[in-house]
Design an enzyme around this catalytic site. Structure first.
Site, PDB file in Angstrom:
ATOM      1  N   LYS A  78      16.186  -5.706  -1.878  1.00 51.30           N
ATOM      2  CA  LYS A  78      15.722  -4.396  -2.352  1.00 51.30           C
ATOM      3  C   LYS A  78      16.908  -3.449  -2.500  1.00 51.30           C
ATOM      4  CE  LYS A  78      11.396  -2.564  -0.850  1.00 51.30           C
ATOM      5  NZ  LYS A  78      10.626  -2.156   0.337  1.00 51.30           N
TER       6      LYS A  78
HETATM    7  C1  E4P Z   1       7.645  -0.455  -0.404  1.00 45.55           C
HETATM    8  O1  E4P Z   1       8.249  -1.467  -0.546  1.00 45.55           O
HETATM    9  C2  E4P Z   1       7.785   0.448   0.755  1.00 45.55           C
HETATM   10  O2  E4P Z   1       8.110  -0.340   1.880  1.00 45.55           O
HETATM   11  C3  E4P Z   1       6.505   1.154   1.130  1.00 45.55           C
HETATM   12  O3  E4P Z   1       5.442   0.792   0.303  1.00 45.55           O
HETATM   13  C4  E4P Z   1       6.655   2.607   1.390  1.00 45.55           C
HETATM   14  O4  E4P Z   1       5.405   3.142   1.759  1.00 45.55           O
HETATM   15  P1  E4P Z   1       5.230   4.558   2.446  1.00 45.55           P
HETATM   16  O5  E4P Z   1       5.412   5.610   1.394  1.00 45.55           O
HETATM   17  O6  E4P Z   1       3.825   4.559   2.966  1.00 45.55           O
HETATM   18  O7  E4P Z   1       6.267   4.650   3.522  1.00 45.55           O
END
Ligand code: E4P
Length: 218
Positions: free
Chosen positions: A83
């Site tokens: 990522k």
């Molecule tokens: C995506 O890959 C992120 O880990 C995640 O969906 C972030 O979610 P949040 O906004 O609830 O922290």
């Protein structure tokens, strides 16, 4: 639309993998930090529990360091997806890591233009953050709809739309209807997808009638 689970909690992942509803896992620095364990250990353990892609996020902000961290994370297991954030250095790193044969998930996406850059730099996944857009008074699902239209206009794009920051069952349904390929869902929301009060009351009534009938199946 397929499901990934958005957590670094290995017990939750093991349970959901056993149920057979998991096509992959996403983590982020906050989720890994919450475990109190080393990212290398956590990602290695998750990669043994699921066959599908397991996203592990870089924490560097420069192109060079993102590539170095991405390569290190990719070395943990064959199913690691790296990522990188939707920044200029992130898009450069995406291109380079893809050229090295890595799967890249471009994260922290809040606009269709960022998704366009992710597709052009070869990302396997783009992660638009639905809930965080809702938090600032926008409709996060609109961005998914826009990305779907843009990707459908260029058949050479292979990037999958990974609906992220999913907070409610309604987000899941709306993301699926807007054309997301995958949603990454926190375990608690995933469990709630099966819940319906009419299922519970209907089951209770069936079981009460069955008990009165005094029959057995086995
Ligand atoms: C995506 O890959 C992120 O880990 C995640 O969906 C972030 O979610 P949040 O906004 O609830 O922290």
């Amino acid at each position: 639309m397929r499901f990934f689970v958005d957590t670094a909690d290995v017990r939750e992942i093991a349970y959901l993998a056993g149920v057979g509803v998991l096509d992959g896992v996403t983590t982020n620095p906050s989720l890994v930090a919450k475990t109190g364990r080393s990212i290398h250990d956590v990602i290695a353990e998750i990669c043994q529990l699921v066959e599908g892609p397991v996203s592990a996020e870089v924490t560097a902000t420069s192109f060079e360091d993102m590539v170095a961290q991405g390569e290190r994370l990719a070395g943990i297991a064959a199913n690691v997806a790296i990522k990188v954030p939707s920044t200029w250095d992130g898009f450069r790193a995406c291109r380079t890591l893809c050229q090295h044969g890595r799967k890249v998930n471009v994260t922290l996406c809040f606009s269709a233009n960022q998704a366009l850059l992710a597709a052009q730099t070869g990302a396997a996944y783009i992660s638009p953050f639905v809930g965080r857009l809702d938090d600032i008074g926008l409709d996060g699902v609109d961005v998914i709809r826009e990305i779907r239209a843009i990707y459908d206009n260029d058949k050479s794009f292979k990037t999958k739309i990974l609906a992220s920051s999913i907070r409610t069952p309604l987000h899941v349904k709306r993301a699926a209807m807007a054309g997301a390929d995958i949603a990454t869902v926190p375990p608690a929301v995933l469990r709630n997808l099966a819940k319906h009060p009419l299922t519970d009351s209907g089951l209770e009534a069936f079981l009460a009638d069955w008990e009165k009938a005094g029959q057995t199946i086995l």
